[in-house]
Scaffold this active site. Structure first.
Site, PDB file in Angstrom:
ATOM      1  CB  CYS A  65      -1.052   0.246   1.086  1.00  0.00           C
ATOM      2  SG  CYS A  65      -0.201   0.239   2.806  1.00  0.00           S
ATOM      3  CG  HIS A 102      -3.238  10.664  12.694  1.00  0.00           C
ATOM      4  ND1 HIS A 102      -4.364  10.069  12.425  1.00  0.00           N
ATOM      5  CD2 HIS A 102      -2.395  10.825  11.358  1.00  0.00           C
ATOM      6  CE1 HIS A 102      -4.346   9.291  11.094  1.00  0.00           C
ATOM      7  NE2 HIS A 102      -3.415   9.755  10.518  1.00  0.00           N
ATOM      8  CG  HIS A 105      -6.765   5.352   9.086  1.00  0.00           C
ATOM      9  ND1 HIS A 105      -5.871   6.681   8.612  1.00  0.00           N
ATOM     10  CD2 HIS A 105      -7.935   6.213   9.599  1.00  0.00           C
ATOM     11  CE1 HIS A 105      -6.554   7.736   8.713  1.00  0.00           C
ATOM     12  NE2 HIS A 105      -7.690   7.472   9.230  1.00  0.00           N
ATOM     13  CG  ASP A 109      -7.135  -4.230   3.666  1.00  0.00           C
ATOM     14  OD1 ASP A 109      -6.684  -4.215   4.845  1.00  0.00           O
ATOM     15  OD2 ASP A 109      -7.358  -3.537   2.875  1.00  0.00           O
ATOM     16  NE  ARG A 118      -4.167  -2.744   4.604  1.00  0.00           N
ATOM     17  CZ  ARG A 118      -4.517  -1.515   4.104  1.00  0.00           C
ATOM     18  NH1 ARG A 118      -3.676  -0.672   4.170  1.00  0.00           N
ATOM     19  NH2 ARG A 118      -5.511  -1.240   3.551  1.00  0.00           N
ATOM     20  CB  CYS A 120      -2.573   1.484   6.944  1.00  0.00           C
ATOM     21  SG  CYS A 120      -1.737   2.380   5.666  1.00  0.00           S
TER      22      CYS A 120
END
Length: 134
Positions: A65, A102, A105, A109, A118, A120
């Site tokens: 990704c 932050h 997310h 998947d 996952r 990410c």
């Protein structure tokens, strides 16, 4: 739950690079494939803002990704999850439980054999500490 570590906006700006500030304190996202990667070998990924251990190298995988991906956090209390409805989507945001940074997310998947999640995570939100380093 309120973050344990609280600093003023000016203190965060002084401590962090421009990109790290925008990502961790303003919930921006770094460009995919823009982070140079991390050192080889076993170790722990720390929050770049407060140094809290978040993920281990053995839960990292290549999802393709463009951002570092993990199957699970180091400990459930290391991160917090929040509903994120920005950008016309409903996602689950991941933040550092210690300082509220932050991180990215979490999506459903990931590799099924590792729980199917996952995480990410923006590479600029993480520092890597090799096992054995002080």
């Amino acid at each position: 739950m309120a973050p344990k570590i609280q600093k003023s906006d000016a203190e965060w700006r002084e401590q962090l690079s421009d990109t790290a500030y925008r990502v961790t304190r303003q919930a921006a996202t770094e460009r995919p494939f823009s982070h140079p990667g991390f050192a080889p070998g076993p170790g722990t990924f720390l929050c770049t803002c407060c140094g809290e251990p978040l993920f281990t190298k053995d839960t990292k995988f290549d999802s393709g990704c463009g951002w570092p991906s993990f199957t699970a956090p180091l400990a459930g209390e290391a991160i917090e999850e929040h509903v994120d409805t920005s950008h016309g989507m409903r996602r689950t945001e991941v933040t550092c439980a210690s300082c509220g940074a932050h991180l990215g997310h979490v999506f459903p998947d990931g590799p099924p054999q590792a729980g199917g999640l996952r995480y990410c995570i923006n590479g600029v939100a993480l520092d890597f500490k090799k096992d054995g380093e002080s």
